[in-house]
Scaffold this motif. Sequence first.
Motif, PDB file in Angstrom:
ATOM      1  N   ALA A 219       0.484  -0.833  -0.091  1.00  0.00           N
ATOM      2  CA  ALA A 219      -0.170  -0.095  -0.228  1.00  0.00           C
ATOM      3  C   ALA A 219       0.718   0.958   0.500  1.00  0.00           C
TER       4      ALA A 219
ATOM      5  N   VAL B   5      -6.898   1.466   4.412  1.00  0.00           N
ATOM      6  CA  VAL B   5      -6.393  -0.250   4.296  1.00  0.00           C
ATOM      7  C   VAL B   5      -6.816  -0.801   5.829  1.00  0.00           C
TER       8      VAL B   5
ATOM      9  N   ILE C 113      -1.301  -4.914   7.070  1.00  0.00           N
ATOM     10  CA  ILE C 113      -2.301  -4.357   6.825  1.00  0.00           C
ATOM     11  C   ILE C 113      -2.439  -5.734   5.930  1.00  0.00           C
TER      12      ILE C 113
ATOM     13  N   ARG D  47      -5.871  -3.544   0.858  1.00  0.00           N
ATOM     14  CA  ARG D  47      -5.963  -1.808   0.475  1.00  0.00           C
ATOM     15  C   ARG D  47      -7.892  -2.035   0.550  1.00  0.00           C
TER      16      ARG D  47
END
Length: 137
Positions: free
Chosen positions: A54, A60, A133, A136
């Motif tokens: 990202a 996110v 993460i 997205r």
Amino acid sequence: MTQQGTIKKLLPGRMAEVEVTRRSACGHDCAKCGGCGGLETQTLYVTAFNGVAAQVGDRVLLEGETGRVLGIAVLVYLLPVVLFFIGYGAGSVLGGGAAQAAICGGLLFALGILGAMWYSRQMKKKNDVPFAITQRL
């Protein structure tokens, strides 16, 4: 534990600084209720593993290892308090009165805070973060 955030800065080692808006624990609409004093808008910055590449500004989805996050919370919040009571009890047993007991408790409380700070720095040095993460948005 899953939250949404915005990438604010890319860091070395596929890491990113993510801005997360802290939500209320009860999950209700605090803006309408006002019962908890509007703490739902508190902004936190967390470091997370950026496995999806990202970029700055991307929204996110973050996932945290719940067990590790709770363990860190215990270390930061509970350990100093427990050490204070241990120090207070030890000071009382030594027979120095309330003042000596409070000083012993305060010293162990400070030691607990310093220990939590040391642990936090060690985690940052190793890039050992409990967040990743996952996608997205």
